[in-house]
Scaffold this active site. Structure first.
Site, PDB file in Angstrom:
ATOM      1  N   THR A   1       0.609  -1.337  -0.236  1.00 50.93           N
ATOM      2  CA  THR A   1      -0.180  -0.265  -0.524  1.00 50.93           C
ATOM      3  C   THR A   1       0.916   1.025   0.125  1.00 50.93           C
ATOM      4  O   THR A   1       1.788   1.373   0.857  1.00 50.93           O
ATOM      5  CB  THR A   1      -0.974   0.281   1.483  1.00 50.93           C
ATOM      6  OG1 THR A   1      -1.819  -1.493   1.105  1.00 50.93           O
ATOM      7  CG2 THR A   1      -1.905   1.092   1.112  1.00 50.93           C
TER       8      THR A   1
ATOM      9  N   LYS B   1      -5.685   7.583 -10.502  1.00 49.23           N
ATOM     10  CA  LYS B   1      -4.458   7.122  -8.946  1.00 49.23           C
ATOM     11  C   LYS B   1      -4.930   7.828  -8.184  1.00 49.23           C
ATOM     12  O   LYS B   1      -4.779   9.384  -8.308  1.00 49.23           O
ATOM     13  CB  LYS B   1      -3.253   7.283  -9.264  1.00 49.23           C
ATOM     14  CG  LYS B   1      -1.872   7.121  -8.280  1.00 49.23           C
ATOM     15  CD  LYS B   1      -0.942   6.654  -8.718  1.00 49.23           C
ATOM     16  CE  LYS B   1       0.229   7.175  -7.762  1.00 49.23           C
ATOM     17  NZ  LYS B   1      -0.169   5.477  -6.492  1.00 49.23           N
TER      18      LYS B   1
ATOM     19  N   HIS C   1       1.372   9.046 -13.985  1.00 49.49           N
ATOM     20  CA  HIS C   1       0.343   6.978 -13.413  1.00 49.49           C
ATOM     21  C   HIS C   1      -1.232   7.560 -13.793  1.00 49.49           C
ATOM     22  O   HIS C   1      -1.584   9.003 -14.646  1.00 49.49           O
ATOM     23  CB  HIS C   1       0.000   7.239 -12.428  1.00 49.49           C
ATOM     24  CG  HIS C   1       1.025   6.777 -11.848  1.00 49.49           C
ATOM     25  ND1 HIS C   1       2.580   7.234 -11.421  1.00 49.49           N
ATOM     26  CD2 HIS C   1       1.079   4.735 -10.726  1.00 49.49           C
ATOM     27  CE1 HIS C   1       3.792   6.206 -11.032  1.00 49.49           C
ATOM     28  NE2 HIS C   1       2.745   4.854 -10.797  1.00 49.49           N
TER      29      HIS C   1
END
Length: 236
Positions: free
Chosen positions: A70, A130, A126
């Site tokens: 994470t 995100k 990204h």
């Protein structure tokens, strides 16, 4: 394959998430792993920052190692992980790509070899969904550069406005978002009259899933302690 021919059982904290589904697909390609809802040999968490303590409690109760993939963890995460690592093996990875693990090593070596007048900038891109920026991988690469220099990280994030002057020794971060980009990272070393750019391009989420399985294989049977993807690539 393990010598006893038994697959390593993986328990996913978020099996229905994007990474959970990717890891399941990767495990199905190999008889060295199986996915178990509970009582796995290794616990794997790619869920959300707020789930960290529950995941650590679960790993401690079961006495099994845990991979924490994470990103966006809060400032208290380091202490929580360090405390839990006194009892079980924990591997924290902002990015489980084996290529990114090698990139991090190269960044640290380059930062140590180049003089302080080489500026360091980290650019990442990204997909549009995100939630955190800079990416955990970009921050980890910044940490690698700071380690190479032997200095605490001085980060400059999200520059905006006028009259800006780059602080000497700072490491800059720029974040781009859009489309379905799995993950692009460039570490730019800008020196007098030349630049060195170290890059990684993620073309498919499966590279992270395969790296997570490599990390799970590494963790299985490991004594308590805090590990990283550098340990994984060193053992390959």
């Amino acid at each position: 394959m393990r010598t006893d021919q038994q697959p390593i059982r993986i328990t996913l904290v978020a099996p229905d998430g994007k990474m959970g589904r990717a890891i399941t697909a990767a495990a199905e390609e190999s008889d060295a792993f199986s996915i178990e809802p509970d009582h796995g040999d290794v616990l794997v968490d790619f869920s959300a920052p707020e789930a960290l303590q529950a995941t650590l409690d679960r790993a401690l109760a079961a006495g099994v190692p845990v991979l924490i993939g994470t990103t966006g963890l809060d400032d208290h995460a380091d202490k929580r992980l360090a405390d839990a690592a006194k009892t079980v093996a924990i591997l924290r990875a902002a990015n489980t790509s084996l290529g990114v693990a090698v990139l991090s090593d190269l960044v640290e070596r380059a930062a140590g070899a180049l003089s302080p007048d080489w500026d360091i900038e980290i650019v990442e891109m990204h997909h549009r969904m995100k939630a955190d920026a800079p990416s955990g991988t970009a921050l980890a690469l910044g940490d690698a550069a700071a380690r190479g220099r032997g200095t605490p990280i001085d980060a400059e994030r999200g520059r905006d406005g006028t009259g800006l002057k780059r602080a000497e020794g700072a490491i800059g971060f720029a974040s781009l978002r859009g489309g379905t980009v799995a993950g692009d990272h460039d570490v730019v070393f800008a020196g007098p009259d030349e630049r060195l750019i170290l890059s990684h391009r993620a073309e498919n989420r499966m590279i992270f899933a395969r790296g997570a399985l490599a990390a799970a294989r590494f963790l299985h049977g490991k004594p308590a302690g805090l590990y990283s993807m550098r340990d994984v690539i060193s053992s390959e």
